[in-house]
Design a protein around this motif. Structure first.
Motif, short mmCIF file in Angstrom:
data_model
loop_
_atom_site.label_atom_id
_atom_site.label_comp_id
_atom_site.label_asym_id
_atom_site.label_seq_id
_atom_site.Cartn_x
_atom_site.Cartn_y
_atom_site.Cartn_z
N MET A 130 11.04 -0.78 6.36
CA MET A 130 9.80 0.00 6.22
C MET A 130 8.94 -0.68 5.17
SD MET A 130 9.15 3.97 5.11
CE MET A 130 9.47 4.68 6.70
N THR B 37 3.65 1.53 7.18
CA THR B 37 2.95 2.64 6.54
C THR B 37 2.37 2.16 5.21
OG1 THR B 37 3.12 5.00 5.97
CG2 THR B 37 4.95 3.60 5.27
N ILE C 233 12.39 8.29 11.62
CA ILE C 233 12.58 7.30 10.56
C ILE C 233 13.99 6.70 10.56
CG2 ILE C 233 12.65 6.99 8.03
CD1 ILE C 233 10.23 8.95 7.93
N ILE D 188 6.54 0.18 0.64
CA ILE D 188 7.18 1.34 0.01
C ILE D 188 6.74 1.53 -1.45
CG2 ILE D 188 9.15 1.26 1.58
CD1 ILE D 188 10.80 0.32 -0.97
N THR E 165 2.87 6.81 1.26
CA THR E 165 3.79 7.52 2.16
C THR E 165 5.18 6.90 2.10
OG1 THR E 165 1.85 7.79 3.58
CG2 THR E 165 3.97 8.44 4.50
N GLY E 166 5.24 5.57 2.15
CA GLY E 166 6.53 4.89 2.16
C GLY E 166 7.35 5.16 0.90
N ASN E 167 6.67 5.18 -0.23
CA ASN E 167 7.37 5.43 -1.49
C ASN E 167 7.95 6.84 -1.52
OD1 ASN E 167 7.11 6.56 -4.50
ND2 ASN E 167 7.58 4.38 -4.58
#
Lengths: 315, 315
Positions: free
Chosen positions: B144, B230, B220, B147, B234-236
């Motif tokens: 992903m 993303t 996910i 992040i 959002t990723g974090n």
């Protein structure tokens, strides 16, 4: 004894009308005697499910709605063109005061449109959010909003969500002074994207709420905040991720007090707030248990008079 | 036999230098004989931890760095003002080719600054993302990105993340043609916030990747996509939420193949990609096990020659 009535869209959801009608019958056995469930939909279809079931006389009523707004339909167009849909009729009943709440596991967009066009927003509310019940460690619940109605949110809108969520939590979760957190990627006030940075300043200076600062992804379930403010994009992804955690755990036989409550069925629905009425939307895949709990949530909202409290707060 | 060297910031992280040095010693026992770990930091502090430990002669070397960039320092300022910090020296070693990778559990912002200013981005890459290893059901991993490095991302930047993530996954996860998904709040291409909608169009028309459409919060961990694109906001939040799921499960005694891998220690770090070198950042709270696995990740990146592959792809 004046009756409190909860309208339920019998045609809404992937397993409608069966799952909805069965869920309504389950709810009827749990609700106090002064409550009545009003099933809205095609009478023949509803009757076919109702006929073999047993329920207290007078606990369930039916209202005919000849049309149905399908899950994939364009919300605004469908709501305008189908006044006799179960969603259209449900909002009519709520608007005229025949019922005190309206629940649907159907087209969420159409439920938003009905909320905006038929009920209208309270005071100067710009965008009504969908508020999600967030299971917290230890057994209690928090509120996260928005969880899907507004993908892009300006800081001013998020500031209103904070006030709405705080008032909603105060009356439905019985919290004297809910702690409001801003979902972000760091604790310091300069952290985050442009919108989060600007929102922090508004929340910090908002005397109507108890702002506790930023909360991070690791804080979502730990109860650091009672109300978590975020846009409908982030909130929706988090809620669906939580649901998938429950599904995974369930599929491998894990039972856990916290993870079990990430099951969407447990609360059963999420209210649209900041509008002039109790409106609750459910998951498209709603089971009878989910529908039953969505109706119980409507009951809690009616008893807490949360819509009136929000009207007072935003008057 | 030419040595492959991995530099490690011995002063980075909440438990440095102890946890870092101990993790390096653990890694030394697992790495092939042609690898060497270069600990960067204050020699006296490093030696104090190293002295009682046992490790293969020549598997660990030390390079003096008199200064330390603390966790709370302003990244750009600190990186500029402290050329003799462990992070500053680490980037110098990587830039001049003395080492093939640099790992740190210290100030992530300073690691980003070092990547941008010392190594520079590859080709026309606008913003290097941090790529997270995502545990998937069934035992494998996805990627992903971003992040956490870029909280606000334009569609063009997300489109580059898609290409970067695809190339990274191809060579480090050995996937012939990685399936790339856009994280969104619905499956249809018109769903999502403004940025997601515009990004969808770019990804759909990008012939360098295998775009499979939108993936939702529920997808996910299910392996629908190998690479999930993303923004860093959002990723974090998703990654930290996943970590908290592991912490919760661990605290109540749940053991599960998927949830156990949400433990940040298992992969141990996340690469900054799209830059001219192998740079890996670790969690501030890194334990020796986490540091050991961060070093093993550096090894995998070196062996896969992923930085060279990314340079070729973006030449």
């Amino acid at each position: 004894m004046s009756m409190k009535r909860i309208a339920v869209d019998a045609m809404g959801g992937d397993y409608a009308p069966k799952a909805v009608v069965e869920g309504a019958v389950m709810a009827a056995s749990e609700l106090p005697e002064d409550y009545q469930i009003v099933l809205v939909g095609r009478k023949d279809a509803m009757l076919e499910v109702l006929r073999p079931l047993t329920y207290r006389a007078g606990s369930i009523e039916m209202v005919e709605a000849a049309d149905v707004i399908e899950m994939g339909e364009h919300p605004t167009r469908a709501f305008g063109q189908k006044p006799n849909s179960s969603i259209g009729v449900g909002f009519k009943l709520l608007k005229e005061g025949t019922v005190s709440a309206f629940c649907s596991a159907g087209n969420t967009g159409a439920m938003m449109v009905g909320s905006l066009f038929t009920l209208k927003t309270v005071g100067n509310i710009q965008r009504p959010p969908i508020a999600g019940y967030l299971p917290l460690k230890g057994g209690s619940y928090g509120i996260m909003l928005d969880i899907g109605a507004n993908a892009d949110c300006k800081p001013e809108v998020l500031n209103q969500f904070a006030e709405l969520g705080s008032t909603y939590a105060k009356y439905t979760l019985n919290l004297e002074n809910p702690r409001v957190g801003l979902l972000n990627i760091g604790e310091e006030e300069e952290k985050g994207n442009t919108v989060a940075q600007a929102t922090y300043q508004l929340l910090k200076n908002n005397k109507k709420i108890q702002f506790i600062g930023n909360v991070e992804g690791r804080d979502i379930f730990n109860g650091k905040a009672d109300v978590i403010v975020t846009d409908g994009f982030t909130g929706n992804i988090i809620f669906k991720m939580g649901e998938s955690m429950y599904e995974h755990a369930s599929s491998v036989g894990i039972e856990d007090e916290l993870i079990d409550r990430m099951n969407y069925e447990v609360v059963g629905g999420s209210p649209i707030i900041g509008i002039n009425g109790n409106v609750i939307v459910g998951h498209g895949i709603s089971s009878p248990t989910a529908v039953k709990n969505m109706i119980r949530l409507a009951q809690r909202q009616i008893e807490s008079q949360v819509v009136e409290k929000i009207k007072e707060a935003f008057a």
